[in-house]
Each structure stands twice: as structure tokens, then as C-alpha cells.
Design a protein around this motif. Structure first.
Motif, short mmCIF file in Angstrom:
data_model
loop_
_atom_site.label_atom_id
_atom_site.label_comp_id
_atom_site.label_asym_id
_atom_site.label_seq_id
_atom_site.Cartn_x
_atom_site.Cartn_y
_atom_site.Cartn_z
N VAL A 18 0.91 -1.15 0.06
CA VAL A 18 0.06 -0.16 -0.06
C VAL A 18 0.87 1.35 -0.01
O VAL A 18 1.79 1.35 0.81
N ARG A 22 -1.59 6.49 0.42
CA ARG A 22 -2.76 5.95 0.79
C ARG A 22 -3.03 5.38 2.16
O ARG A 22 -4.23 5.75 2.95
N ARG A 23 -1.95 5.04 2.89
CA ARG A 23 -2.13 4.70 4.21
C ARG A 23 -2.26 5.59 5.06
O ARG A 23 -3.06 5.70 6.00
#
Lengths: 297, 371
Positions: A18, A22-23
């Protein structure tokens, strides 16, 4: 025997990745949702408190209006003085404080001693007895109230402090809470105390009780809160104003001042102040006591 | 001061025998180390002395008095625990004074006694700290000071160094030995660490499965282990134990190990013949095995360098008892000086030792066979 081997060139499963962006976004969304949930919970808890304070600061007719205003009127604190003048709330507060303090001291003492017996002494049937003791937690107070009332009547304790206090001097919850704290004390400390010349009482008061302080503080706050908020039992066994507690006093205030609703709210505010102070002062101990032993640390 | 004696003392926990008929005399002023693997009963023995466990059978005497049924606080003992057992809510000073408080010693005297003990152990600066603010070594010294302040007849120590780092352990080991020399009291010390046992004890008592295996001066136990258990337990790296076939040739005894064999000296031969056994367990300390000329053939499996010395693990040729295993044969360790030339892994070698360094045991009973 054939041995299965994985060829060096076999493709290895690659864990899904990821991107950091996005995290971060996910974390922000989760945090936002947490704050929304906490805000809703805070509104639900604080609204009645706000309404009580707001209504107490309105005039009598304002408080009776329908639909009423959610905003306080002029900042006139004389209503709090008046509540002391028109009702015996001062006496009720004193009675509640005395009864709650006696119940708290009693519950803490009986819980400490009973907890020590269940945690430290070895005797036949100890666990069975403890389970039976805990089982009393399952019995609602309403089930025993008639039997308790009969007992108090037979002792001639209606309209008395002992009638308000004695039935509540022992608590299975408190015994359980403090027993857990005592059981967390390392065996080596008990052995060291024995060799240092301390018997059960010496160890209990010099070592076990100081180490169980968070649990004892939590129990004290809980006992005081429950005793302060008692309604049914004091209503049942007191008729004399000299022995009535503040919760009964508020009910009396509400029924005898139907035109001065702000007065009733002011009385409620006054009755809540000691509890708020207690919670603010002992907040840390309360949380620490209830979570002590929950994690190894 | 007082000695301690176990007289047929046993301790059972339901079906488990923690201590089995222990007979042990610990003279006044001795530093006795109870040593053995986990679960051997050494801590149980110590707790029986302290009165924290009741003996199931037998008696215990301290200073000639039967104290089997005497409460711990009336035995005049002090104990240092593995966990230190300091009271976390009390300061160092309060911890040290705590045993005196129960004896109703006046506060001024208590303070003076605590100061003396603290000064002796270098705790002067730490008196107002709580145990949580101390290092492991400092906590250990507080626990010692608390024991010391009572001036007991007997000091009991239950693995007191096991939570310390290697450097502090060596230092504290020396301090404890010095303390024993200064006080002249009886010290009974439990450990599973045979280095501690060898370096600190006036005598050591080796326990296994609740039974006393051997008691004696550290050098005696090292040089003449009474049985296979003691031989394997005392010494690091442990003694090499290899089984050999007994062959009777021309009135003498020849021992065959794998592809090699050697003749026993006459005195040994007579002793082995007298037992009538067909196999014998041979014990040789790693420092007594020599690489070079010798009757036993082997192959070097690993070479571990420790800087000042080398441990060479060799597989004995012809002893492949476990076909299919990575190393099917008996392994022995040779301890070699770092100055000696190191063999290569996989190199075929010959091993030998002087006859005076051999230890022979009956492989069935485990008992030592003396020449």
C-alpha cells in the motif's frame, strides 16, 4: 524417502503493498470517524447536564414555558441561595455525605479483609465460597429489599443512620476488585515479609494495601457514587426529614415547587457538585483501578 | 552463628517428589552452594530452611535446634530472592529498615543500622530512591542490605544473580564472597549456574530429581564426579561421555570406541573386571582431550573460536548410532588453546588423553568406578 524441495527459481508470493499516501489517507479517515463517534457520545452525555444548568439559570415562568428555551436567562445565582432557603437541602446534603462516607469506609474495610482472605489464606472450600460470594452480584437489590426492610424494622432502625448504612457495608464487587489486586502481588513479597517478621495483618496493612491503592481508590469512588445516588432504600426506610438524603430531597423539592421549576434544577445542580468534584479529583485512580491487572506491565 | 542440617527431609507436592530423603549437614560459617538443573529441588530445599515450605517427612535443625515446625519469622534467617522482592512502594531506606520495624527497634537505631548496611554495600546515595528507580545490581545490593541489617544466623540466597548482566554478575559474585568472609555467617546459595557454584562455594551440593547426588569441595566434585549426572552437569563445556565396549584380553581390559581401542592400566582393569559389566561409560574433560597421536579416530565437525580458546566438536569414527542423521556418531568437544594450530572442518584426526584424566562409570547405574 523423497524430500520435496522448492526450486531456487520458484516465484515467491509477494505481499500486497500500500502506498504511504494511501496509508496516511486511511489513517486520517479512521481518525475522523473516531472523532465523530466520540463527539456524538459527548453530546449525548453532556446535553442533560447543560439543560439542567441552563434551566436552573432561568426564571420560574421561563422554565415552565413550552416549548422552553435551551438558553440560560440572566446570570442570577440567587436561585442557588433560594434552594437552600425553601428546602432542607443543606440537611439532605449533610445526610448524604455522612451516609455515603460511612458506606464507603465500611465497604473498603470489609472488601480489603474479605479480599485478603480469598486471595491469601488457604482453606477447604475457599473457591466455592468465593463463587457463592460472587453469585450475590447476580441478585438484584429489589429481590432482597423486602427482607432487608423486615430486618431493619425488627432492629428498630427506621429513620436512623444505621438503617441507611449497615445493609451496604459489604460488597461482592469490591471484594472481587481488591482480590484481583492482591492476587497480582508477587509471592516473593509475601515470603519476604514473612521472613522480615510480618504476619498476615502486618503484610496486609504494610505491603498489600499500599500496593493495591489504585484498586482501593477506584472502589472508594464507586462506593461513594452509588451511596450518594441511592434512592429506593432511603425512600423506604426514612420518613423523618432529619434522615432523608439528597436524592429524596430533590424529589420532595420537585413535588412541592411545581411553579418554580428552575429551583428544582438548581437543587439538582447543587446535589451533583460533590459527585463532579469527586470524579474530577479521582479520575486517574478510577481508570487505573479498573484496568489494573488487565495487561501485564 | 549456626549450622543447618537436613535429616531425611522430603517434600512432596501431591504426587511429585520435589525433595527426596535429603541428609545434609551444613556446618556453621560455611558457604554451601546448592546446584542442579531446573526442578531438581534446590529451591524447595532452601524454602524448607526458610520455613516457607513445610517438610513432608524428616526434620530440619538450625543451630542444633529442631525448627521443622517453627514459623519463618522465628528462625533468625534472612533470604535474598531471585526477584529481589523489594517493596516497590517503599524507599531504599524504608526497605532496609522494614525487618527492624517488625522487631520494634527504635527509629533512631533503625536509621543507624540501615545507614551502616547501606554504607557497607555502597548504597549511601540511593537511600531516598524507590526500587523502580534502581538498576538490577543496585536492587540486588538493597536486597542484601535488607538481609544484612538483621544480622541473621543464616543467609539464604535463591539465584540472586540470575537477573544481572554478565559484568555485574562477576562483580557481585566477588562481593558476595567477600561479604561471607567478613561476616563469617552461614551462607546457603541456590543456583543452576555451575560457574557460580564452582567459584563461590566452600562446598557444593549437587541435586537432581530431588536427590542429593554429591556434596564436596568444588575441586573434588569437578575432579571426581560421583556419577554420570554430576560428571555431565559440572563443567563448561561439559565432560565428554562416550560408551565403550569392554573386551577382556590376556587378563587385561581393552575398551573399544568406534574404530579405535585402548588398554586400561592394570589398576583400572581390576576395578572394571570386578563389576562384570560389558560396556562402560568413559568421561573425559574437554581440556584433557588432545588432538594428535591417540587411539580414537574422529572427524572435525565444527570449530568454535572464543578468542582465548577454541572448542572443537569432533564426531567419533565408527560410532554412527543414528544412521540418516546429519551427524550420526558420538560427539566430543576438545578444548584447545588459541595458540595451538586449529584443525579444519571435515579433517580426520586422532584423539587421546592421559589415563589419569579418565573417569569410568557404570552406564546402567551411572555410578563411578574407581581404580
Amino acid at each position: 524417502m523423497a524430500v520435496e524441495t522448492i526450486p531456487a527459481s520458484a516465484p515467491r508470493a509477494v505481499p500486497p503493498t500500500v502506498s504511504p499516501e494511501r496509508r496516511r489517507r486511511r489513517r486520517r479517515v479512521r481518525s475522523f470517524l473516531n472523532y465523530v463517534a466520540l463527539t456524538i457520545a459527548a453530546v449525548v452525555v453532556l446535553t442533560p447536564i447543560y439543560v439542567t444548568i441552563a434551566f436552573s439559570l432561568q426564571t420560574g415562568p421561563q422554565a415552565l414555558q413550552f416549548p422552553g428555551s435551551m438558553w440560560p436567562g440572566e446570570l442570577d445565582l440567587s436561585v442557588f441561595r433560594r434552594v437552600f432557603e425553601v428546602s432542607g437541602i443543606g440537611r439532605y446534603l449533610f445526610n448524604s455525605a455522612l451516609v455515603a462516607a460511612l458506606i464507603t469506609v465500611g465497604q473498603v474495610l470489609t472488601s480489603i479483609t474479605a479480599a485478603y482472605v480469598f486471595a491469601e489464606l488457604e482453606f477447604k472450600g475457599r473457591n466455592l465460597l468465593f463463587v457463592a460470594f460472587l453469585a450475590t452480584l447476580m441478585v438484584p437489590a429489589e429481590v432482597t429489599i423486602v427482607a432487608n426492610y423486615d430486618t431493619i424494622v425488627s432492629f428498630g432502625w427506621l429513620d436512623s443512620y444505621q438503617g441507611l448504612v449497615v445493609p451496604f457495608l459489604a460488597t461482592a464487587f469490591g471484594t472481587f476488585l481488591i482480590r484481583q489486586a492482591f492476587m497480582g502481588i508477587p509471592r516473593d513479597l509475601r515470603d519476604a515479609a514473612k521472613l522480615d517478621g510480618y504476619g498476615h495483618m502486618g503484610f496486609l496493612w504494610s505491603v498489600a494495601v499500599p500496593l493495591a491503592r489504585p484498586a482501593i481508590a477506584a472502589l472508594s469512588v464507586f462506593s461513594f457514587l452509588l451511596a450518594w445516588n441511592q434512592y429506593l432504600w432511603p425512600l423506604l426506610i426514612t420518613n423523618d426529614d432529619d434522615f432523608r438524603t439528597v436524592q429524596i430531597g430533590l424529589r420532595t423539592l420537585a413535588s412541592s415547587n411545581i411553579t418554580e421549576f428552575n429551583l428544582v434544577f438548581a437543587g439538582t445542580v447543587v446535589a451533583s457538585i460533590p459527585i463532579f468534584v469527586l470524579l474530577i479529583v479521582f479520575q486517574k485512580q478510577l481508570v487505573r483501578g479498573l484496568t489494573s491487572g488487565a495487561v501485564k506491565g | 552463628m549456626a549450622g543447618v542440617s537436613f535429616n531425611g527431609t522430603s517434600k512432596h507436592f501431591d504426587d511429585v517428589v520435589a525433595l527426596d530423603q535429603l541428609d545434609l549437614e551444613i556446618p556453621d560459617g560455611e558457604f554451601l552452594v546448592l546446584v542442579g538443573p531446573s526442578g531438581c529441588g534446590k529451591s524447595t530445599a532452601l524454602r524448607i530452611i526458610a520455613g516457607l515450605e513445610e517438610a513432608t517427612e524428616g526434620t530440619l535443625h538450625i543451630g542444633g535446634v529442631d525448627v521443622t515446625d517453627v514459623e519463618p519469622q522465628h528462625r533468625d534467617l534472612a533470604m535474598v530472592f531471585q526477584s529481589y522482592a523489594l517493596y516497590p512502594h517503599k524507599t531504599v531506606r524504608q526497605n532496609i529498615e522494614f525487618p527492624l520495624k517488625s522487631r520494634k527497634v527504635p527509629p533512631a537505631d533503625r536509621r543507624a543500622e540501615a545507614e551502616t548496611a547501606a554504607t557497607m554495600l555502597g548504597l549511601g546515595e540511593l537511600m531516598d530512591r524507590r526500587p523502580g528507580q534502581l538498576s538490577g545490581g543496585q536492587r540486588q545490593r538493597v536486597a542484601l542490605a535488607r538481609a544484612l541489617v538483621r544480622r541473621p544466623e543464616v543467609f539464604l540466597m535463591d539465584e540472586p544473580l540470575s537477573n544481572l548482566d554478565a559484568k555485574t554478575r562477576v562483580q557481585t559474585r566477588a562481593e558476595l564472597s567477600e561479604l561471607h568472609a567478613t561476616l563469617g555467617a552461614t551462607f546457603i546459595y541456590v543456583t543452576h549456574d555451575q560457574v557460580e557454584a564452582m567459584t563461590m562455594g566452600t562446598r557444593i551440593a549437587v541435586l537432581d530429581q530431588g536427590r542429593l547426588q554429591q556434596v564436596g569441595a568444588p575441586d573434588d566434585v569437578y575432579d571426581r564426579p560421583a556419577n554420570l549426572f554430576v560428571a555431565g552437569f559440572i563443567g563448561s563445556p561439559p565432560m565428554n561421555i562416550v560408551e565403550a565396549a569392554v573386551e577382556r584380553i590376556d587378563g587385561g581390559i581393552r575398551l573399544a570406541i568406534g574404530t579405535g581401542a585402548f588398554d586400561l592400566p592394570e589398576s583400572w582393569g581390576a576395578a572394571v573386571s570386578a563389576t562384570g559389566i560389558e560396556r562402560v561409560a568413559i568421561g573425559i574433560r574437554p581440556e584433557h582431550l588432545r588432538i594428535g597421536d591417540g587411539p580414537i579416530d574422529g572427524v572435525v565437525r565444527t570449530v568454535e573460536s572464543l578468542g582465548h580458546e577454541r572448542h572443537i566438536v569432533c564426531e567419533l569414527a565408527g560410532t554412527d548410532h543414528r544412521p540418516g542423521d546429519l551427524v550420526p556418531g558420538d560427539l566430543v568437544i576438545v578444548r584447545q588453546s588459541a595458540d595451538d594450530p586449529a584443525p579444519r572442518m571435515g579433517e580426520a584426526i586422532h584423539l587421546g588423553a592421559e589415563a589419569r584424566h579418565l573417569h569410568l562409570f557404570d552406564p546402567d547405574s551411572g555410578e563411578r568406578i574407581d581404580p
